[in-house]
Design an enzyme around this catalytic site. Structure first.
Site, mmCIF file in Angstrom:
data_model
loop_
_atom_site.group_PDB
_atom_site.id
_atom_site.type_symbol
_atom_site.label_atom_id
_atom_site.label_comp_id
_atom_site.label_asym_id
_atom_site.label_seq_id
_atom_site.Cartn_x
_atom_site.Cartn_y
_atom_site.Cartn_z
ATOM 1 N N VAL A 242 126.612 24.230 71.310
ATOM 2 C CA VAL A 242 126.483 23.056 70.428
ATOM 3 C C VAL A 242 126.944 21.805 71.175
ATOM 4 O O VAL A 242 128.083 21.725 71.633
ATOM 5 C CB VAL A 242 127.340 23.212 69.150
ATOM 6 N N GLU B 64 131.010 27.697 73.601
ATOM 7 C CA GLU B 64 131.198 26.237 73.530
ATOM 8 C C GLU B 64 129.915 25.473 73.847
ATOM 9 O O GLU B 64 129.601 24.455 73.226
ATOM 10 C CB GLU B 64 132.302 25.808 74.513
ATOM 11 N N GLY C 143 111.381 16.058 81.055
ATOM 12 C CA GLY C 143 112.001 17.392 81.099
ATOM 13 C C GLY C 143 113.070 17.600 80.051
ATOM 14 O O GLY C 143 113.905 18.493 80.188
ATOM 15 N N LYS D 271 122.495 24.704 65.648
ATOM 16 C CA LYS D 271 123.827 24.201 66.018
ATOM 17 C C LYS D 271 124.670 23.934 64.769
ATOM 18 O O LYS D 271 125.858 24.260 64.719
ATOM 19 C CB LYS D 271 123.669 22.927 66.868
HETATM 20 N N1 HSE Z 1 116.969 20.890 73.431
HETATM 21 C C1 HSE Z 1 118.317 20.482 73.217
HETATM 22 C C2 HSE Z 1 118.322 18.994 72.935
HETATM 23 C C3 HSE Z 1 119.213 20.692 74.393
HETATM 24 O O1 HSE Z 1 117.309 18.336 73.065
HETATM 25 O O2 HSE Z 1 119.373 18.504 72.587
HETATM 26 C C4 HSE Z 1 119.997 21.922 74.392
HETATM 27 O O3 HSE Z 1 120.629 22.232 73.218
#
Ligand code: HSE
Length: 438
Positions: A132, A129, A187, A205
């Site tokens: 995505v 889960e 971050g 995703k």
């Molecule tokens: N790097 C992803 C984003 C977060 O920026 O949405 C984790 O899937």
């Protein structure tokens, strides 16, 4: 009652959130499952950082393979990410008959079909889960809640980093590099920011949910993927003049014989609900033949939202174990022997509206030369803007088209790039006018 034994591998941000929920909601979870959960191991190379929890002796270890070797461990929670060691550990866990929870979308996008086959063959659940949309329950929604629907389309903002960057450029008029630096300082970006900004994370995703929605194998390789690194403040301003915002959208549609699955910067009208999803938030609209449109909205990343989704998976597995019903839910929504490939439509066959920006010499006849080439390829203009007036250098000429075919657009852009009055490559941004949930 014998508890269900868990082994968590990788105690970074999300892993720490999982531990915190498991410890702070021990009784609540036991009440909801009917059996207590026991976090037997937390494996990480870093065993000393303060994670805001006190581990009982023997829980924090630095050897991930100890989790796999221990026959008492029922569920392995893979939180290390990447495709190297994570893949080896998941394969070994499945072979040993352990259930697996993972949030690893890159791994599922590339190896998911094989891993899911292995899981079925070994009678274990492999659930994902959190892979995505962070906390948004899109997997459960497709697998369970919408099971009585034929899904027609899904349009989502599935990468918070890109959404943050585009929101900063929109709100502050800064350029891409500066906005990326802000995302990194906060971050948000993945360890390798290319995965985010070049659209690959969103495509991973989309590959997963497209398979779930349409009963097909996961087909990451054929998803058209274009990132946001060439989006400028200027194009965002022009988009606004035409009534659009630019978002990195993951779009998937069932066209009957083929599936559309594509990730690219997209202009959407202001009154499309997705145009108001800003910052690091994610959202997805799903259109089903019975439900019409639904919207999921929430944090696509972050410690506690993502941990919330991981816990939901752990509880699903635990409930199945309690009911001796592992494998009850088909992992890709469709029974494995009913999964059928359906080709993803090549992007060249896409028909949509387009935005173009040309950097053109400001002199008589330029517009008609551009329009002539567009006309030759059957591309009809719906509106044009030309801002500013310069005797030297170039001015931006921007256009929005009626429906046009991608292959024609590409040929037209090649021809227009060759004109002596045009500087550089034209900017091309696709427009999505299907206005779900406006
Ligand atoms: N790097 C992803 C984003 C977060 O920026 O949405 C984790 O899937």
């Amino acid at each position: 009652m014998e508890p269900i034994h868990l082994g968590l591998i990788g105690c970074g941000t999300v892993g720490t959130g999982v531990v915190r929920i498991l410890y702070s909601k021990r009784q609540l979870l036991a009440d909801r499952i009917g059996i207590p959960l026991n976090l037997k191991y937390v494996a990480d190379l870093d065993t000393t950082s303060d994670r805001g929890v006190t581990f009982p002796p023997g829980v924090m270890i630095n050897d991930a393979w100890k989790v796999i070797r221990d026959p008492q461990v029922d569920v392995v929670i893979e939180m290390i990410g990447g495709e190297g060691m994570a893949l080896e550990l998941i394969e070994a866990a499945i072979e040993k008959g352990k259930h697996v929870v993972t949030a690893n979308k890159a791994l599922l996008a590339r190896h998911g079909n094989r891993l899911l086959e292995m899981a079925v063959a070994n009678g274990v659940d492999l659930v994902f889960e959190a892979s995505v949309g962070g906390c948004m329950p899109i997997i459960k929604t497709l697998r369970e809640s919408l099971v009585g629907n034929r899904v027609k389309s899904m349009i989502g903002i599935l990468n918070g980093t890109c959404n943050y960057i585009l929101s900063r450029i929109t709100d502050e008029g800064i350029e891409f590099q500066q906005a990326l630096a802000q995302a990194q300082a906060a971050g948000y970006a993945e360890a390798d920011p290319e995965l985010d900004i070049e659209g690959l994370d969103a495509a991973h995703k989309l590959a997963i949910i497209t398979a779930l929605a349409y009963g097909t194998p996961i087909d990451f390789d054929n998803i058209y993927t274009e990132g946001i690194s060439r989006i400028t403040a200027l194009d965002i301003q022009f988009a606004a003049q035409f009534g659009y915002r630019i978002k990195l959208l993951a779009i998937s549609k069932d066209n009957g014989d083929t599936i559309e699955a594509r990730v690219h910067p997209t202009m959407i009208p202001f009154d499309n609900i997705l145009s108001n999803v800003n910052g690091t938030l994610n959202a997805i609209t799903v259109t089903g033949d019975a439900v019409g449109d639904i919207l999921l909205y929430g944090h696509g990343a972050g410690m506690m939202p993502t941990a919330s989704a991981v816990i939901a998976d752990i509880v699903d597995i635990a409930r199945n174990l309690a009911a001796r019903a592992s494998g009850r839910l088909p992992l890709l929504a469709c029974q494995p022997d009913k999964i059928r490939p359906k080709p993803i439509m090549p992007i060249s066959r896409l028909v949509t509206h387009y935005y173009f920006r040309f950097e053109a010499k400001d002199q008589p006849g330029v517009l008609s030369r551009i329009a002539g080439i567009l006309g030759k390829y059957g591309i009809s203009i719906s509106s044009v803007h030309q801002k500013g007036r310069k005797s030297e250098g170039s001015v931006p000429v921007v256009m929005v088209t009626h429906f046009a075919r991608e292959s024609d657009v590409r040929q037209a852009m090649d021809a227009i790039s060759g004109l002596d009055v045009i500087h550089g490559r034209p900017v091309v941004i696709r427009i999505e006018n299907d206005n779900h949930l406006e």
